[in-house]
Design an enzyme around this catalytic site. Structure first.
Site, PDB file in Angstrom:
ATOM      1  N   GLN A  29      49.509  46.149  61.989  1.00 60.67           N
ATOM      2  CA  GLN A  29      50.376  46.249  63.159  1.00 60.67           C
ATOM      3  C   GLN A  29      49.635  46.874  64.337  1.00 60.67           C
ATOM      4  O   GLN A  29      49.969  46.619  65.498  1.00 60.67           O
ATOM      5  CB  GLN A  29      51.614  47.078  62.832  1.00 60.67           C
ATOM      6  CG  GLN A  29      51.332  48.544  62.539  1.00 60.67           C
ATOM      7  CD  GLN A  29      52.599  49.308  62.178  1.00 60.67           C
ATOM      8  OE1 GLN A  29      53.442  48.812  61.436  1.00 60.67           O
ATOM      9  NE2 GLN A  29      52.736  50.504  62.706  1.00 60.67           N
ATOM     10  N   HIS A  87      49.963  39.379  60.749  1.00 61.25           N
ATOM     11  CA  HIS A  87      49.973  40.819  60.487  1.00 61.25           C
ATOM     12  C   HIS A  87      51.272  41.242  59.819  1.00 61.25           C
ATOM     13  O   HIS A  87      52.309  40.586  59.947  1.00 61.25           O
ATOM     14  CB  HIS A  87      49.766  41.612  61.780  1.00 61.25           C
ATOM     15  CG  HIS A  87      51.030  41.791  62.597  1.00 61.25           C
ATOM     16  ND1 HIS A  87      51.893  42.869  62.420  1.00 61.25           N
ATOM     17  CD2 HIS A  87      51.564  41.041  63.585  1.00 61.25           C
ATOM     18  CE1 HIS A  87      52.895  42.761  63.273  1.00 61.25           C
ATOM     19  NE2 HIS A  87      52.729  41.671  63.991  1.00 61.25           N
ATOM     20  N   CYS A  88      51.189  42.340  59.069  1.00 63.64           N
ATOM     21  CA  CYS A  88      52.381  43.032  58.571  1.00 63.64           C
ATOM     22  C   CYS A  88      52.264  44.467  59.081  1.00 63.64           C
ATOM     23  O   CYS A  88      51.838  44.687  60.213  1.00 63.64           O
ATOM     24  CB  CYS A  88      52.491  42.930  57.055  1.00 63.64           C
ATOM     25  SG  CYS A  88      50.998  43.378  56.142  1.00 63.64           S
ATOM     26  N   ASN A  89      52.663  45.445  58.283  1.00 60.53           N
ATOM     27  CA  ASN A  89      52.499  46.825  58.738  1.00 60.53           C
ATOM     28  C   ASN A  89      51.057  47.292  58.574  1.00 60.53           C
ATOM     29  O   ASN A  89      50.420  47.736  59.524  1.00 60.53           O
ATOM     30  CB  ASN A  89      53.463  47.753  57.992  1.00 60.53           C
ATOM     31  CG  ASN A  89      54.908  47.506  58.370  1.00 60.53           C
ATOM     32  OD1 ASN A  89      55.539  46.616  57.821  1.00 60.53           O
ATOM     33  ND2 ASN A  89      55.448  48.254  59.316  1.00 60.53           N
ATOM     34  N   GLY A 145      48.582  45.296  56.971  1.00 55.33           N
ATOM     35  CA  GLY A 145      47.628  44.199  56.855  1.00 55.33           C
ATOM     36  C   GLY A 145      46.939  44.163  55.508  1.00 55.33           C
ATOM     37  O   GLY A 145      45.795  43.719  55.393  1.00 55.33           O
TER      38      GLY A 145
END
Length: 207
Positions: free
Chosen positions: A79, A149-151, A153
């Site tokens: 993120q 992306h996530c929080n 990665g």
């Protein structure tokens, strides 16, 4: 030696469990809740929450701006990457696939976004998001560069990218996993996602 053993046996016979000093056990969960465990007068275990806390660990507040360059027009990150305009421009990102929770899309006028809410839990059905996610990646790569992306990665976004390579390039789960991990070493899908990706490999071979 025999005398010492006799003395030890004598002490053990005198031992009374009721004479032990009462103690409390404190348990801190990853979410920061603190519980106290002890026994009541009847010897039953009791648990009491004593603090809600914020974290049960020391958070690493340093920005993670490491970008895994997977393929032409496809990059993987955390993120922090998604919120760093300088980093996004450096990698010529035009599209952003956000599979995090609680992460705002900061630059809607500058990038094309796709948000898929996905929890990093072993029982989350990540394979159910593949068609939607892969279609967005294909669209973005046709005209620019996509950041997934996530929080952190590490798990969700990485699993999407691993599955994408399996689908579009016919890679095995193992080859795709190690390739992506080579580009972003912190990659580590949770055990449930790994199982789903292995099943996905079987599905792809049968279709």
């Amino acid at each position: 030696m025999a005398q010492n053993l006799t003395k030890l046996h004598s002490e053990l016979r005198k031992f009374q469990k009721d004479e032990l000093k009462k103690t409390e056990t404190r348990i801190t969960t990853p979410g920061g809740q603190i519980y106290t465990e002890n026994k009541d007068a009847a010897g039953r275990l009791t648990t009491t929450m004593t603090n809600h806390g914020r974290w049960g660990f020391v958070g690493d507040l340093r920005a993670d701006l490491q970008v895994g360059e997977i393929r032409r027009g496809l990059v993987l990150g955390s993120q922090d990457v998604a919120q760093s305009l300088e980093t996004l421009n450096k990698h010529n990102v035009t599209h952003i696939l956000n599979v995090a929770t609680g992460v705002e899309n900061l630059y809607p006028e500058q990038f094309t976004y796709k948000s898929i809410k996905l929890y990093d839990l072993p029982d989350s059905k990540i394979v159910d998001t593949f068609d939607e996610a892969f279609a967005f990646i294909e669209e973005g790569r046709s005209s620019g560069c996509v950041l997934v992306h996530c929080n952190a990665g590490i798990s969700r976004a990485a699993s999407i990218v691993i599955g994408y390579l399996m689908k579009t390039e016919g890679m095995s789960f193992s080859d795709s996993f190690w390739y992506v991990k080579g580009k972003r070493p912190v990659v580590h899908p949770n055990c449930g996602f790994v199982d789903q990706l292995r099943d996905y490999e079987i599905f792809l071979r049968q279709t």
